[in-house]
Design a protein around this motif. Structure first.
Motif, mmCIF file in Angstrom:
data_model
loop_
_atom_site.group_PDB
_atom_site.id
_atom_site.type_symbol
_atom_site.label_atom_id
_atom_site.label_comp_id
_atom_site.label_asym_id
_atom_site.label_seq_id
_atom_site.Cartn_x
_atom_site.Cartn_y
_atom_site.Cartn_z
ATOM 1 N N GLY A 303 0.746 -1.205 0.123
ATOM 2 C CA GLY A 303 -0.078 0.100 0.015
ATOM 3 C C GLY A 303 0.941 1.132 0.046
ATOM 4 N N SER A 305 2.853 2.214 2.139
ATOM 5 C CA SER A 305 4.292 2.117 2.576
ATOM 6 C C SER A 305 5.006 1.435 1.215
ATOM 7 C CB SER A 305 4.467 0.933 3.469
ATOM 8 O OG SER A 305 3.851 1.538 4.821
ATOM 9 N N ILE A 348 9.012 -2.003 5.349
ATOM 10 C CA ILE A 348 8.375 -0.796 5.571
ATOM 11 C C ILE A 348 7.022 -0.875 5.968
ATOM 12 C CG2 ILE A 348 8.261 1.392 4.848
ATOM 13 C CD1 ILE A 348 10.298 0.996 2.384
ATOM 14 N N SER A 349 6.632 -0.438 7.052
ATOM 15 C CA SER A 349 5.075 -0.720 7.650
ATOM 16 C C SER A 349 4.889 0.411 8.777
ATOM 17 C CB SER A 349 5.120 -2.192 7.966
ATOM 18 O OG SER A 349 4.002 -2.252 8.836
ATOM 19 N N GLN A 350 3.834 1.073 8.593
ATOM 20 C CA GLN A 350 3.428 1.933 9.504
ATOM 21 C C GLN A 350 3.028 0.966 10.757
ATOM 22 O OE1 GLN A 350 1.454 3.915 12.307
ATOM 23 N NE2 GLN A 350 -0.155 2.376 11.068
ATOM 24 N N THR A 354 1.592 -5.734 9.255
ATOM 25 C CA THR A 354 1.053 -5.987 7.919
ATOM 26 C C THR A 354 1.358 -7.690 7.790
ATOM 27 O OG1 THR A 354 0.770 -3.906 7.237
ATOM 28 C CG2 THR A 354 0.724 -5.539 5.562
ATOM 29 N N VAL A 400 -7.712 5.614 9.003
ATOM 30 C CA VAL A 400 -7.510 4.386 8.162
ATOM 31 C C VAL A 400 -6.305 4.814 6.920
ATOM 32 C CG1 VAL A 400 -8.361 2.635 6.494
ATOM 33 C CG2 VAL A 400 -9.100 2.882 8.740
ATOM 34 N N VAL A 628 -3.677 -4.535 8.212
ATOM 35 C CA VAL A 628 -3.949 -5.750 7.439
ATOM 36 C C VAL A 628 -3.191 -6.948 7.895
ATOM 37 C CG1 VAL A 628 -4.632 -6.816 5.159
ATOM 38 C CG2 VAL A 628 -4.683 -4.296 5.592
#
Ligand code: M6R
Length: 631
Positions: A303, A305, A348-350, A354, A400, A628
């Motif tokens: 997404g 990221s 990379i992930s907020q 995920t 979101v 997710v």
């Protein structure tokens, strides 16, 4: 972000503190704790939701009519019971809750350890407890707090209690908000007013550099160097919901607007004063022996990221001269990828949760890759899975649609890129022995990173007018809110912006939007263009970058020739594409690889405004989850 609550009065502190913590839940947190004073100091902490702390408190109720409590959003050390606040000194006399980041905590920790202080946690906060302990031996609590704070570098909002002065509470602020609620013989402290509102609307807002000393019957406000100040008691006129969102109607808007501060937090502590070095733990000691060099870099993400990762792959390949590719984690894990020996993968992930990104990193590791992470949520699954990396410190992202995480990811990638360039020059010099980044260029990039938050603020001020509703973004949204298709085009670093702009629009306004590389337009999407098609052309450029402004000018011509309605995002003062566009959004100049930070902001706002005008709730788009965690 972390939350603080304090109570000093005539009632049992525990239920009041608990209620306050619940009201701060919306800010996001990973653990919580409470300390009260009765016969001695009583302390309870828990990892996870407040209800878990509540259960603990049912088992062993905390007595006392003075106490402090905290919800922690981990920054230093994982979310564990030990790392949860309040923190105490060696003897369990002092308890402190802290919001913010202490930048020089490592040095202070070493000094205090040498003096015999016993540290139990991995947090930066614990140094404050021990510093206060040191000075509190022969000084009042407020004097000890002042002496301790004089040694800190960084940001804080703190509240402190001590069993030696069991009817006193001291709170101080430098960079992290604190508000004091005043009632007859009762005082409340909180990091935001929502925790106080059920009890009183009479409050004192502390400014940076100020502190308050509360006693059973009175309070005193001073500067941090002990000069008395008179503070006005103000009346809160807002309701709870407005406070949680800091007055903004939606978390998404709040998170877009707070990007200057989030970026500052991401940058904090990395750029060294000389401007020609960056500091990060993951590179400090080098990679293990099994990874003597880096042959390839794989960025893995999903997404938004992934869009940030694409920017990262472009900047890394350019500077590091190593193949760098960004892969959709969800695809990578379900094909038969080849991982060359000495590959560095960067997840990379907020959220750090995920499932696809986690799965891709696990697969990469199994195939021999060395993994780093760029993650916002401290202690999340991905943060724990990788060997090291950078935290964004962007604060909780609740909307979101990911917004502030994207800009902070691009900034973090830029910092990591600089660090890798220096590291590789040592262990793997280029054949021609030239540095990957000269000191001059390094300085240029770090200077630009430092001024980036101000430039983000300039963009926000220039394109969006919250009060009048007449900003350029609001005008464009009004014009196009009824349209069913949008096309976003960009080349080079502007291509991921096109993808991100389109993703934001489709996510929250449910308008079909395509993000495309302008160079690919002729190979298909040009067929879509007619007089009904709005085309967002992203064309800011860095004159030092050999990127094809002329080429995107030609693309704009092609769109215009087919009647497409151009919305152009360009540098301030652009006089070529602007003339072809129906709508022009101007942003300040910056380095090419940082343009995505500035140019994405108007597109986030455009998506937000269109969603609002279509009567949709941007914070809760249909069918989407914030994180997710399933495939
Ligand atoms: O938490 P992550 O950054 O790993 O999340 C990845 C995507 O699910 C996320 O960016 C998603 O695309 C957002 N809804 C975008 O706004």
């Amino acid at each position: 972000m972390c939350g603080i609550v304090g109570y000093l009065g005539t009632k049992d502190a525990m239920p009041i503190l608990l209620e306050g913590l619940k009201r701060l839940e919306y800010r996001g947190y990973d653990s919580a704790g409470m300390a009260t004073i009765s016969d001695g100091l009583n302390l309870t902490k828990a990892v996870g939701k407040i209800v878990i702390l509540e259960k603990e408190l049912k088992r062993r109720s905390l007595a006392g009519s003075i106490g402090i409590a905290h919800t922690r959003w981990a920054t230093h050390g994982e979310p564990t019971i030990i790392n949860a606040h309040p923190h105490v000194d060696c003897e369990g006399v002092i308890a402190i809750a802290h919001n913010g980041i202490i930048e020089n905590y490592r040095t202070l920790r070493t000094l205090l350890k040498r003096e015999g202080h016993n540290f139990k946690t991995e947090t930066d906060t614990e140094v404050i407890a021990h510093l206060i302990e040191k000075y509190h031996e022969d000084a009042s609590l407020e004097d000890a707090v002042q002496k301790a704070l004089a040694q800190l570098k960084g940001a804080y909002g703190i509240v402190v209690i001590s069993t030696k002065e069991s009817r006193k509470m001291v709170a101080a602020r430098n960079g992290s908000p604190l508000v004091v609620g005043v009632l007859d013989k009762e005082f409340f402290i909180a990091s935001d007013a929502s925790a106080i509102l059920p009890y009183t609307r009479d409050v004192i807002y502390l400014n940076d550099g100020e502190m308050v000393i509360l006693n059973s019957h009175s309070y005193r406000t001073t500067t941090l160097d002990n000069k008395d100040i008179n503070k006005e008691v103000e009346k809160i006129t807002w309701d709870l919901e407005m406070i949680e969102k800091s007055g903004y109607p939606h978390f998404m808007l709040k998170e877009i607007i707070e990007q200057p501060q989030s970026i500052k937090n991401t940058l904090r502590g990395h750029i060294q004063p000389d401007g020609i070095e960056v500091k990060m733990n993951c590179l400090q000691n080098g990679f293990p022996k099994a990874m003597p060099k880096i042959s390839a870099i794989k960025l893995l993400a999903c997404g938004t990221s992934w869009n940030a990762g694409l920017v990262g792959s472009f900047m890394m390949e350019k500077i590091l001269r190593i193949p760098a590719t960004c892969e959709q984690a969800s695809e990578f894990r379900y094909r038969w990828p080849v991982i060359q020996p000495h590959t560095l993968s960067i997840g990379i992930s907020q959220s750090g949760e995920t499932a696809d990104t986690k799965g891709a990193l696990e697969l990469a590791k199994k195939l021999g890759s060395y993994n780093l992470g760029i993650v916002n949520v401290v202690g999340s699954s991905i943060a724990r899975l990788v060997e090291g990396g950078l935290y964004l410190h962007a604060g909780p992202e609740i909307g979101v649609a990911s917004t502030k995480a994207f800009s902070c990811q691009v900034v973090a990638l830029s910092i990591l890129n600089l660090g890798l360039a220096r590291y590789l020059d040592k262990v793997q010099p280029l054949e021609n022995k030239e540095p990957r980044v000269t000191d001059k260029d390094f300085k240029r990039i770090s200077n630009e990173l430092i001024v980036l938050p101000d430039k983000v603020q300039q963009v926000l001020d220039a394109v969006y007018d919250k009060d009048s509703g007449q900003g350029i973004i609001q005008q464009i949204a009004k014009e196009f809110k009824g349209i069913n298709n949008f096309l976003y085009l960009g080349r080079g670093y502007n291509y991921p912006i096109a993808l991100e702009g389109a993703l934001k629009l489709k996510e929250i306004s449910y308008i079909h939007a395509e993000g495309y590389s302008a160079s690919e337009m002729k190979h298909g999407p040009i067929a879509l263009i007619d007089k009904n098609m709005p085309v967002v052309i992203i064309a800011p450029h860095d004159s030092e970058e050999p990127i094809s402004y002329d080429k995107i000018v030609s693309n704009a011509e092609e769109v215009r020739a087919r009647g497409g309605r151009i919305i152009a995002v360009v540098n301030n003062g652009d006089d070529v594409i602007s003339k072809m566009a129906e709508w022009v959004i101007e942003i300040p100049n910056t380095l090419a690889h940082l343009v995505p930070v500035l140019a994405t902001i108007p597109l986030q706002l455009l998506a937000y405004e269109i969603a609002i005008m279509r009567g949709l709730d941007p914070d809760k788009p249909r069918n989407l989850a914030k994180s997710v965690t399933v495939e």
